[in-house]
Design an enzyme around this catalytic site. Structure first.
Site, PDB file in Angstrom:
ATOM      1  N   ASN A   9       0.869  -1.184   0.000  1.00 51.75           N
ATOM      2  CA  ASN A   9       0.000   0.000   0.000  1.00 51.75           C
ATOM      3  C   ASN A   9       0.902   1.230   0.000  1.00 51.75           C
ATOM      4  O   ASN A   9       1.512   1.543   1.010  1.00 51.75           O
ATOM      5  CB  ASN A   9      -0.892  -0.036   1.256  1.00 51.75           C
ATOM      6  CG  ASN A   9      -1.717   1.230   1.418  1.00 51.75           C
ATOM      7  OD1 ASN A   9      -1.824   2.033   0.494  1.00 51.75           O
ATOM      8  ND2 ASN A   9      -2.297   1.412   2.596  1.00 51.75           N
ATOM      9  N   TRP A  10       0.972   1.875  -1.147  1.00 46.97           N
ATOM     10  CA  TRP A  10       1.915   2.993  -1.283  1.00 46.97           C
ATOM     11  C   TRP A  10       1.404   4.296  -0.672  1.00 46.97           C
ATOM     12  O   TRP A  10       2.120   5.276  -0.617  1.00 46.97           O
ATOM     13  CB  TRP A  10       2.267   3.201  -2.754  1.00 46.97           C
ATOM     14  CG  TRP A  10       3.168   2.143  -3.311  1.00 46.97           C
ATOM     15  CD1 TRP A  10       3.779   1.132  -2.606  1.00 46.97           C
ATOM     16  CD2 TRP A  10       3.576   1.979  -4.680  1.00 46.97           C
ATOM     17  NE1 TRP A  10       4.535   0.370  -3.453  1.00 46.97           N
ATOM     18  CE2 TRP A  10       4.434   0.849  -4.719  1.00 46.97           C
ATOM     19  CE3 TRP A  10       3.300   2.668  -5.865  1.00 46.97           C
ATOM     20  CZ2 TRP A  10       5.022   0.410  -5.912  1.00 46.97           C
ATOM     21  CZ3 TRP A  10       3.882   2.228  -7.055  1.00 46.97           C
ATOM     22  CH2 TRP A  10       4.731   1.112  -7.071  1.00 46.97           C
ATOM     23  N   LYS A  11       0.129   4.331  -0.308  1.00 45.40           N
ATOM     24  CA  LYS A  11      -0.456   5.550   0.268  1.00 45.40           C
ATOM     25  C   LYS A  11      -0.144   6.743  -0.648  1.00 45.40           C
ATOM     26  O   LYS A  11      -0.115   6.570  -1.854  1.00 45.40           O
ATOM     27  CB  LYS A  11       0.053   5.741   1.701  1.00 45.40           C
ATOM     28  CG  LYS A  11      -0.107   4.463   2.527  1.00 45.40           C
ATOM     29  CD  LYS A  11       0.195   4.623   3.968  1.00 45.40           C
ATOM     30  CE  LYS A  11      -0.019   3.276   4.661  1.00 45.40           C
ATOM     31  NZ  LYS A  11       0.144   3.355   6.098  1.00 45.40           N
ATOM     32  N   HIS A  96      -9.468   1.706   4.650  1.00 45.69           N
ATOM     33  CA  HIS A  96      -8.180   1.800   5.350  1.00 45.69           C
ATOM     34  C   HIS A  96      -8.333   2.779   6.518  1.00 45.69           C
ATOM     35  O   HIS A  96      -9.048   3.770   6.416  1.00 45.69           O
ATOM     36  CB  HIS A  96      -7.081   2.271   4.388  1.00 45.69           C
ATOM     37  CG  HIS A  96      -5.724   2.189   5.009  1.00 45.69           C
ATOM     38  ND1 HIS A  96      -5.245   3.167   5.846  1.00 45.69           N
ATOM     39  CD2 HIS A  96      -4.767   1.232   4.957  1.00 45.69           C
ATOM     40  CE1 HIS A  96      -4.043   2.804   6.273  1.00 45.69           C
ATOM     41  NE2 HIS A  96      -3.732   1.641   5.743  1.00 45.69           N
ATOM     42  N   GLU A  98      -6.589   5.081   7.639  1.00 45.58           N
ATOM     43  CA  GLU A  98      -6.314   6.499   7.363  1.00 45.58           C
ATOM     44  C   GLU A  98      -7.509   7.164   6.681  1.00 45.58           C
ATOM     45  O   GLU A  98      -7.816   8.324   6.947  1.00 45.58           O
ATOM     46  CB  GLU A  98      -5.036   6.618   6.511  1.00 45.58           C
ATOM     47  CG  GLU A  98      -3.798   6.354   7.359  1.00 45.58           C
ATOM     48  CD  GLU A  98      -2.670   5.632   6.637  1.00 45.58           C
ATOM     49  OE1 GLU A  98      -2.647   5.645   5.390  1.00 45.58           O
ATOM     50  OE2 GLU A  98      -1.809   5.045   7.329  1.00 45.58           O
ATOM     51  N   GLU A 168      -5.714  -4.619  10.384  1.00 47.82           N
ATOM     52  CA  GLU A 168      -4.602  -3.719  10.679  1.00 47.82           C
ATOM     53  C   GLU A 168      -4.866  -2.972  11.984  1.00 47.82           C
ATOM     54  O   GLU A 168      -5.627  -1.995  11.995  1.00 47.82           O
ATOM     55  CB  GLU A 168      -4.432  -2.701   9.547  1.00 47.82           C
ATOM     56  CG  GLU A 168      -4.145  -3.323   8.206  1.00 47.82           C
ATOM     57  CD  GLU A 168      -3.520  -2.329   7.230  1.00 47.82           C
ATOM     58  OE1 GLU A 168      -2.422  -2.589   6.754  1.00 47.82           O
ATOM     59  OE2 GLU A 168      -4.132  -1.285   6.979  1.00 47.82           O
ATOM     60  N   GLY A 174       2.593   2.037  10.657  1.00 50.31           N
ATOM     61  CA  GLY A 174       3.624   3.059  10.486  1.00 50.31           C
ATOM     62  C   GLY A 174       4.336   3.435  11.777  1.00 50.31           C
ATOM     63  O   GLY A 174       5.076   4.411  11.824  1.00 50.31           O
ATOM     64  N   SER A 213       3.251  -2.300  10.243  1.00 50.33           N
ATOM     65  CA  SER A 213       4.698  -2.446  10.466  1.00 50.33           C
ATOM     66  C   SER A 213       5.249  -3.818  10.058  1.00 50.33           C
ATOM     67  O   SER A 213       6.144  -4.354  10.705  1.00 50.33           O
ATOM     68  CB  SER A 213       5.049  -2.140  11.926  1.00 50.33           C
ATOM     69  OG  SER A 213       4.742  -0.786  12.222  1.00 50.33           O
ATOM     70  N   GLY A 234       2.751  -1.187   4.132  1.00 47.90           N
ATOM     71  CA  GLY A 234       2.931   0.214   3.743  1.00 47.90           C
ATOM     72  C   GLY A 234       4.395   0.527   3.505  1.00 47.90           C
ATOM     73  O   GLY A 234       4.957   0.225   2.455  1.00 47.90           O
ATOM     74  N   GLY A 235       5.044   1.096   4.513  1.00 50.47           N
ATOM     75  CA  GLY A 235       6.420   1.581   4.401  1.00 50.47           C
ATOM     76  C   GLY A 235       7.393   0.624   3.732  1.00 50.47           C
ATOM     77  O   GLY A 235       8.160   1.019   2.848  1.00 50.47           O
TER      78      GLY A 235
HETATM   79  P1  PGA Z   1       2.809   0.114   7.486  1.00 49.17           P
HETATM   80  O1  PGA Z   1       1.368   0.435   6.871  1.00 49.17           O
HETATM   81  O2  PGA Z   1       3.275  -1.184   6.896  1.00 49.17           O
HETATM   82  O3  PGA Z   1       3.687   1.276   7.051  1.00 49.17           O
HETATM   83  O4  PGA Z   1       2.669   0.035   8.962  1.00 49.17           O
HETATM   84  C1  PGA Z   1       0.449  -0.595   6.663  1.00 49.17           C
HETATM   85  C2  PGA Z   1      -0.828  -0.039   6.085  1.00 49.17           C
HETATM   86  O5  PGA Z   1      -1.253   1.051   6.477  1.00 49.17           O
HETATM   87  O6  PGA Z   1      -1.452  -0.679   5.234  1.00 49.17           O
END
Ligand code: PGA
Length: 251
Positions: A9-11, A96, A98, A168, A174, A213, A234-235
């Site tokens: 997930n590149w956000k 998600h 966010e 999640e 993150g 994470s 994500g990251g």
């Molecule tokens: P993260 O994000 O791996 O950077 O913790 C995961 C996500 O929000 O899908």
């Protein structure tokens, strides 16, 4: 057997030029994943979807990070399902945390999007998870139960089979604060139980991803859990080396 799925997930990251570079570099990884019966994907921003679709391997899953449930109309700033389909984008992340936090994305809204996606033969990746306060108050299961029940309301057993769920815990997104594998397994198992109540036997077919994470160093432990079928990352999905590490550590 549920096929393992690794979805980045590149956000709100990467210019289209950077996304193109990644897409080209990911081609051998997709082939490697395929030969090991693993599905690989990324969710770029709207601006890079067409580029990644064009330059990545055919088997690469390219997912949008959101969609509107209406086909067209006066919805400034939104993108519809036919617009995604025109570019051969068939997967969409929904709900998600966010988006739930910053964009008022509710489970009810996600449910309308789930139904619209299913009607268009597309695959939703429906996210759920609790906040730190809810986790500390012991409310995790009550929170995900409500999110799953509302998200899957009115979806038939047949329709639910192809859907994907991502658990999640918000406190681990993150932050580098991982949920233990025991927590991941326990909640994912519980989610499957809740799904069984809503969509019956399809629950055993639905893939449940863990996210928060996830890194090359810890992905294997999560994917060794019987109810964790993959990861939403994500990251650690942003750099090709790290993405490669995620894949290679689950082969
Ligand atoms: P993260 O994000 O791996 O950077 O913790 C995961 C996500 O929000 O899908």
């Amino acid at each position: 057997m549920r096929k393992k799925l690794l979805l980045g997930n590149w956000k709100m990251n990467k210019l289209a030029s950077e996304a193109k570079e990644f897409a080209i570099a990911s081609k051998p990884l997709v082939a490697l994943a395929k030969s090991n019966k693993i599905e690989l994907g990324v969710a770029p921003t709207y601006m890079s979807l067409a580029t990644v679709r064009k330059y990545s391997a055919k088997a690469m899953i390219v997912a949008a990070q959101n969609v509107h449930f209406e086909e067209k109309g006066a919805f400034t700033g939104e993108v519809s399902i036919p617009m995604l389909k025109e570019f051969k984008i068939n997967w969409v992340i929904l709900g998600h945390s966010e988006r739930r936090t910053y964009d008022n994305e509710t489970s009810e809204k996600c449910n309308a999007k789930m139904k619209a996606l299913i009607a268009n033969d597309m695959i939703p990746v429906y996210c759920c998870g609790e906040t730190l306060a809810q986790f500390e108050a012991g409310e995790t299961k009550a929170v995900v139960k409500e999110q799953i029940e509302k998200g899957f309301e009115g979806i038939s057993e047949e329709q639910a089979k192809k859907c994907v769920v991502a658990y999640e815990p918000i406190w681990s997104i993150g932050t580098g604060k991982n949920a233990s594998t025991e927590i991941a397994q326990d909640v994912c198992k519980y989610i499957r139980k809740v799904l069984k109540g809503v969509v019956g036997k399809a629950a055993s077919k639905i893939r449940i991803l863990y996210g928060g994470s996830v890194k090359p160093e810890n992905i294997k432990a999560y994917l060794s859990c019987p109810d964790v079928d993959g990861a939403l990352v994500g990251g650690a999905s942003l750099k090709i080396d790290s993405y490669e590490g995620l894949l290679k550590n689950i082969l």
